[in-house]
Design a protein around this motif. Structure first.
Motif, PDB file in Angstrom:
ATOM      1  N   LEU A   1       4.235  -4.506  -2.516  1.00 23.37           N
ATOM      2  CA  LEU A   1       3.565  -5.094  -3.673  1.00 23.37           C
ATOM      3  C   LEU A   1       3.928  -6.564  -3.822  1.00 23.37           C
ATOM      4  CD1 LEU A   1       1.721  -4.619  -6.131  1.00 23.37           C
ATOM      5  CD2 LEU A   1       3.754  -3.907  -7.419  1.00 23.37           C
TER       6      LEU A   1
ATOM      7  N   ARG B   1       4.651   6.293  -6.197  1.00 22.01           N
ATOM      8  CA  ARG B   1       3.783   5.435  -5.398  1.00 22.01           C
ATOM      9  C   ARG B   1       2.323   5.404  -5.866  1.00 22.01           C
ATOM     10  NH1 ARG B   1       4.546   2.590  -0.901  1.00 22.01           N
ATOM     11  NH2 ARG B   1       6.683   3.359  -0.797  1.00 22.01           N
ATOM     12  N   PRO B   2       1.691   6.538  -6.237  1.00 26.15           N
ATOM     13  CA  PRO B   2       0.302   6.433  -6.723  1.00 26.15           C
ATOM     14  C   PRO B   2       0.154   5.563  -7.965  1.00 26.15           C
ATOM     15  CG  PRO B   2       0.801   8.690  -6.100  1.00 26.15           C
ATOM     16  CD  PRO B   2       2.098   7.946  -6.075  1.00 26.15           C
TER      17      PRO B   2
ATOM     18  N   TRP C   1       2.036   2.888  -8.620  1.00 28.67           N
ATOM     19  CA  TRP C   1       2.116   1.511  -8.139  1.00 28.67           C
ATOM     20  C   TRP C   1       0.860   1.113  -7.367  1.00 28.67           C
ATOM     21  CZ3 TRP C   1       5.147  -1.648 -10.395  1.00 28.67           C
ATOM     22  CH2 TRP C   1       6.392  -1.242 -10.895  1.00 28.67           C
ATOM     23  N   ALA C   2       0.213   2.073  -6.700  1.00 28.48           N
ATOM     24  CA  ALA C   2      -1.037   1.766  -6.003  1.00 28.48           C
ATOM     25  C   ALA C   2      -2.124   1.360  -6.996  1.00 28.48           C
ATOM     26  CB  ALA C   2      -1.483   2.971  -5.177  1.00 28.48           C
TER      27      ALA C   2
ATOM     28  N   ARG D   1      -1.336  -2.127  -8.187  1.00 28.82           N
ATOM     29  CA  ARG D   1      -1.746  -3.094  -7.161  1.00 28.82           C
ATOM     30  C   ARG D   1      -3.244  -3.366  -7.250  1.00 28.82           C
ATOM     31  NH1 ARG D   1       0.318  -4.004  -1.506  1.00 28.82           N
ATOM     32  NH2 ARG D   1      -1.354  -5.119  -0.413  1.00 28.82           N
ATOM     33  N   THR D   2      -4.035  -2.313  -7.436  1.00 23.53           N
ATOM     34  CA  THR D   2      -5.483  -2.488  -7.556  1.00 23.53           C
ATOM     35  C   THR D   2      -5.834  -3.348  -8.766  1.00 23.53           C
ATOM     36  OG1 THR D   2      -5.952  -0.376  -6.466  1.00 23.53           O
ATOM     37  CG2 THR D   2      -7.657  -1.248  -7.935  1.00 23.53           C
TER      38      THR D   2
ATOM     39  N   PRO E   1      -6.530   9.280  -3.180  1.00 22.45           N
ATOM     40  CA  PRO E   1      -7.294   8.627  -2.111  1.00 22.45           C
ATOM     41  C   PRO E   1      -8.527   9.435  -1.713  1.00 22.45           C
ATOM     42  CG  PRO E   1      -5.416   9.749  -1.165  1.00 22.45           C
ATOM     43  CD  PRO E   1      -5.300   9.935  -2.666  1.00 22.45           C
TER      44      PRO E   1
ATOM     45  N   ARG F   1     -11.762   6.550  -5.856  1.00 18.56           N
ATOM     46  CA  ARG F   1     -12.110   5.147  -5.615  1.00 18.56           C
ATOM     47  C   ARG F   1     -13.174   4.673  -6.595  1.00 18.56           C
ATOM     48  NH1 ARG F   1     -12.401   5.568  -0.684  1.00 18.56           N
ATOM     49  NH2 ARG F   1     -14.605   6.083  -0.435  1.00 18.56           N
TER      50      ARG F   1
ATOM     51  N   ARG G   1     -11.535   4.094  -9.941  1.00 17.60           N
ATOM     52  CA  ARG G   1     -10.740   2.861  -9.958  1.00 17.60           C
ATOM     53  C   ARG G   1     -11.642   1.632 -10.035  1.00 17.60           C
ATOM     54  NH1 ARG G   1      -8.014   6.038  -6.208  1.00 17.60           N
ATOM     55  NH2 ARG G   1      -8.836   4.929  -4.399  1.00 17.60           N
TER      56      ARG G   1
END
Length: 302
Positions: free
Chosen positions: A48, A92-93, A95-96, A99-100, A281, A286, A289
């Motif tokens: 990140l 982690r999801p 933080w993903a 990030r987006t 994912p 998607r 998001r």
């Protein structure tokens, strides 16, 4: 019908025994005891830092991360409140998704690593979250302020927005709730049937996690279960929910109660999709998001 990839992921979650972590009160107590013996695991992934500038401060005992686009001025602000049944850290999801929001919405994202239950209880946690939200709104800047939460974090986010509305009248530009957990009693009569098809959640463990988070408060207190709080004057809501999520009932009830109070509600139902599918994912995740990014980028300044 859910995509092939989402069906495969749901099957994999079920096969991996994701529900076992919340299958019983004993499983939750074991998880809490194990977590107490380990260092906190909420640190952001190193990757990140390649796309964002990350700083950390403390609000009381809470580590609070401030994540901004690298080399660019933020176009909006987000307070993101993570899920985990009030007993799980940032993973982690989460933080993903952060990030987006940073890279695609060009948002400054404030991320509290709030104290987990049973040390962190609703009577102490909700006011601190509300203060963070209030400060982000008052700080101003380009674009708007969007409150985002998933699962238990969505419950805490809504409770914080209600707390702030009742005390100051301030609200973010929009509230985005992903598979919100809004009634920790998990007592809706439709949940038993949904639970049989839910690959991730189970009511016994959720009830114990909710009891730990409630502390000395009744589980029906709006700070614990914001479904029982006031919806008057809240910001517009966007809700994402899947029909294979036993908490789908909370989202349905929220929609009806919020609309009855005159609150605008944008409601997205993922047919055949599990809990927190917007973090996954899969094509439907998607698309969710992308919608969240649109909402953050278009949020009006307040």
């Amino acid at each position: 019908m859910p995509s092939l990839r989402s069906r495969a992921l749901s099957a994999a979650l079920a096969a991996a025994g994701r529900r076992r972590r919340l299958a019983s009160a004993e499983a939750v107590r074991t998880r809490v005891a194990q977590s107490a013996r380990r260092p906190a695991s909420h640190l952001p992934p190193r990757s990140l830092g390649r796309v964002a500038e990350i700083s950390r401060t403390f609000v009381g005992a809470w580590p609070v991360y401030d994540v901004c686009p690298r080399g660019a001025e933020p176009a909006a602000r987000v307070l993101y409140v993570h899920g985990g049944a009030y007993v799980g850290e940032l993973v982690r999801p989460h933080w993903a998704l952060i990030r987006t929001l940073v890279t695609q919405a060009r948002a400054r994202v404030v991320v509290p690593a709030y104290i987990l239950a049973p040390r962190g209880t609703a009577d102490r946690t909700v006011p601190v979250a509300a203060d963070l939200l209030s400060g982000l709104i008052a700080g101003g800047g380009p674009g708007g302020t969007v409150l985002v939460g998933d699962s238990a974090g969505a419950g805490l986010a809504l409770a914080a927005a209600q707390w702030l509305q009742e005390r100051t009248g301030a609200q973010p530009s929009r509230i985005v709730l992903i598979s919100p957990w809004l009634d920790v009693s998990t007592s809706h009569p439709d949940q038993a049937a949904i639970e049989a098809d839910d690959p991730m959640l189970a009511r016994p463990g959720l009830r114990e996690a909710g009891r730990l988070y409630a502390g000395n408060l009744p589980v029906g207190d709006p700070r614990v279960s914001p479904l029982h709080g006031s919806f008057e004057g809240l910001a517009p809501l966007t809700v994402f929910t899947g029909t294979r999520d036993l908490l789908h009932t909370d989202s349905r009830e929220l929609r009806e109660r919020a609309r009855a109070a005159g609150v605008e509600v944008e409601f997205h139902v993922g047919t055949g999709l599990p809990h927190v599918y917007p973090l996954m994912p899969v094509p439907e995740g998607r698309a969710a998001r992308e919608r969240i990014v649109e909402l953050v980028r278009s949020a009006p300044a307040g």
